[in-house]
Design a protein around this motif. Structure first.
Motif, short mmCIF file in Angstrom:
data_model
loop_
_atom_site.label_atom_id
_atom_site.label_comp_id
_atom_site.label_asym_id
_atom_site.label_seq_id
_atom_site.Cartn_x
_atom_site.Cartn_y
_atom_site.Cartn_z
N GLU A 120 7.88 10.47 4.49
CA GLU A 120 7.31 9.68 3.39
C GLU A 120 8.40 8.92 2.64
O GLU A 120 8.23 7.73 2.33
CB GLU A 120 6.54 10.59 2.42
CG GLU A 120 5.25 11.17 2.98
CD GLU A 120 5.50 12.32 3.97
OE1 GLU A 120 6.64 12.84 4.01
OE2 GLU A 120 4.56 12.67 4.70
N THR A 127 -0.15 2.23 -4.03
CA THR A 127 -1.47 2.87 -4.05
C THR A 127 -1.34 4.29 -4.59
O THR A 127 -0.24 4.80 -4.76
CB THR A 127 -2.10 2.93 -2.64
OG1 THR A 127 -1.17 3.56 -1.76
CG2 THR A 127 -2.45 1.56 -2.14
N GLN A 128 -2.48 4.91 -4.87
CA GLN A 128 -2.47 6.29 -5.36
C GLN A 128 -1.85 7.22 -4.32
O GLN A 128 -2.09 7.06 -3.12
CB GLN A 128 -3.90 6.76 -5.66
CG GLN A 128 -4.56 6.04 -6.82
CD GLN A 128 -3.83 6.30 -8.12
OE1 GLN A 128 -3.35 7.39 -8.37
NE2 GLN A 128 -3.75 5.28 -8.97
N THR A 168 -2.58 10.07 -3.26
CA THR A 168 -3.53 10.76 -2.38
C THR A 168 -4.02 9.86 -1.24
O THR A 168 -4.48 10.35 -0.21
CB THR A 168 -4.76 11.23 -3.19
OG1 THR A 168 -5.29 10.12 -3.91
CG2 THR A 168 -4.39 12.34 -4.14
N ASP A 169 -3.92 8.53 -1.42
CA ASP A 169 -4.43 7.60 -0.41
C ASP A 169 -3.35 7.11 0.55
O ASP A 169 -3.64 6.32 1.44
CB ASP A 169 -5.04 6.36 -1.10
CG ASP A 169 -6.17 6.74 -2.03
OD1 ASP A 169 -6.82 7.76 -1.75
OD2 ASP A 169 -6.40 6.02 -3.01
N ARG A 170 -2.11 7.56 0.37
CA ARG A 170 -1.00 6.93 1.09
C ARG A 170 -0.86 7.38 2.54
O ARG A 170 -0.24 6.69 3.33
CB ARG A 170 0.31 7.21 0.37
CG ARG A 170 0.48 6.37 -0.87
CD ARG A 170 1.87 6.48 -1.45
NE ARG A 170 1.91 5.85 -2.76
CZ ARG A 170 2.60 6.30 -3.77
NH1 ARG A 170 3.31 7.40 -3.66
NH2 ARG A 170 2.59 5.66 -4.92
N THR A 171 -1.40 8.51 2.91
CA THR A 171 -1.18 9.03 4.26
C THR A 171 -1.60 8.03 5.33
O THR A 171 -0.87 7.78 6.30
CB THR A 171 -1.96 10.36 4.46
OG1 THR A 171 -1.60 11.25 3.43
CG2 THR A 171 -1.61 10.97 5.81
N THR A 172 -2.75 7.42 5.15
CA THR A 172 -3.23 6.41 6.11
C THR A 172 -2.26 5.24 6.18
O THR A 172 -1.94 4.74 7.26
CB THR A 172 -4.62 5.89 5.70
OG1 THR A 172 -5.51 7.00 5.61
CG2 THR A 172 -5.15 4.90 6.70
N TYR A 173 -1.78 4.81 5.01
CA TYR A 173 -0.87 3.65 4.97
C TYR A 173 0.49 4.00 5.56
O TYR A 173 1.14 3.12 6.15
CB TYR A 173 -0.75 3.13 3.53
CG TYR A 173 -2.06 2.63 2.99
CD1 TYR A 173 -2.75 1.61 3.63
CD2 TYR A 173 -2.62 3.19 1.84
CE1 TYR A 173 -3.95 1.14 3.15
CE2 TYR A 173 -3.83 2.73 1.35
CZ TYR A 173 -4.50 1.71 2.00
OH TYR A 173 -5.69 1.24 1.53
N TYR A 174 0.93 5.24 5.40
CA TYR A 174 2.17 5.67 6.06
C TYR A 174 2.03 5.53 7.57
O TYR A 174 2.93 5.04 8.26
CB TYR A 174 2.50 7.13 5.73
CG TYR A 174 3.01 7.36 4.32
CD1 TYR A 174 3.87 6.47 3.70
CD2 TYR A 174 2.63 8.49 3.60
CE1 TYR A 174 4.34 6.68 2.41
CE2 TYR A 174 3.09 8.73 2.32
CZ TYR A 174 3.94 7.82 1.73
OH TYR A 174 4.40 8.05 0.46
N ASN A 206 0.81 -1.22 0.00
CA ASN A 206 0.00 0.00 0.00
C ASN A 206 0.85 1.27 0.00
O ASN A 206 0.47 2.28 -0.59
CB ASN A 206 -0.94 0.00 1.20
CG ASN A 206 -2.05 -1.02 1.05
OD1 ASN A 206 -2.71 -1.09 0.02
ND2 ASN A 206 -2.26 -1.84 2.06
#
Length: 200
Positions: A144, A35-36, A38-44, A31
């Motif tokens: 990141e 993943t895109q 824009t969606d990575r913050t949660t996965y970080y 992830n």
């Protein structure tokens, strides 16, 4: 022959063990890497929490990992103790890949554990006194990028270990093919001997 099979087990066993560890890490790494944006913050955040949890594991976990690494190296030493041409080709290349994997583990993954757990990233002011030397200052990057390098290092390590398994499987196949050729040659030699006796 039996000793060589045992040595091969000492190489393949730890390699499969580490591939299993990396497979368990894959949901976190996938992830973060694919993943895109824009969606990575949660996965970080999830990966960061996961790494911090792993880093806080009991010391026996890291000791077991080091023991398994040493077992793999012992297997290579046994296999290369009295090398033949096949050993030098397959085991030599496997050992190079295995050592490359250890290098990735020590330089990227272990260092990533420390940086992520300390929360240092690009801000040297967050480091505890003596935690970061002056030479290391240039090695620290943003949060990141650090997490992505950590995830990418796991993926690279997995590919390197798959390479070790492929080479070991190639060696096993080549050994079996050679044994079959020898058996076939011996069978034909026995048939010729038998035919010669009948003529007499």
């Amino acid at each position: 022959m039996a000793g060589n099979n045992f040595a091969q087990f000492l190489v393949v066993g730890p390699t499969c063990f580490f591939l299993g560890v990396l497979f368990a890490q894959l949901p976190y790494d996938y992830n973060v890497l694919w993943t895109q944006p824009t969606d990575r913050t949660t996965y970080y955040n999830i990966l960061e929490s996961h790494v911090q949890f792993l880093y806080a594991s009991p010391p026996i976990i890291s000791r077991i990992l080091n023991l398994v690494i040493g077992t793999g190296l012992l297997g290579f030493l046994i296999k290369l103790f009295k090398p033949n041409q096949a050993n030098m080709l397959f085991d030599g290349a496997s050992l190079v890949l295995y050592m490359a994997g250890i290098t990735v583990y020590l330089t990227n993954i272990v260092k990533g554990f420390r940086v992520i757990t300390a929360g240092i990233y690009g801000d040297m002011d967050k480091a505890a006194p003596g935690e970061v030397s002056e030479e290391d200052v240039g090695d620290y990057i943003s949060r990141e990028d650090t997490l992505r390098v950590f995830a990418a290092s796991n993926t690279i390590l997995a590919l390197v270990l798959v390479g070790v398994l492929v080479l070991q499987a190639g060696q096993w196949y080549a050994k079996r093919a050679e044994e079959k050729e020898i058996q076939e040659f011996e069978r034909k030699a026995e048939e010729k001997k038998g035919a010669g006796k009948k003529k007499q």
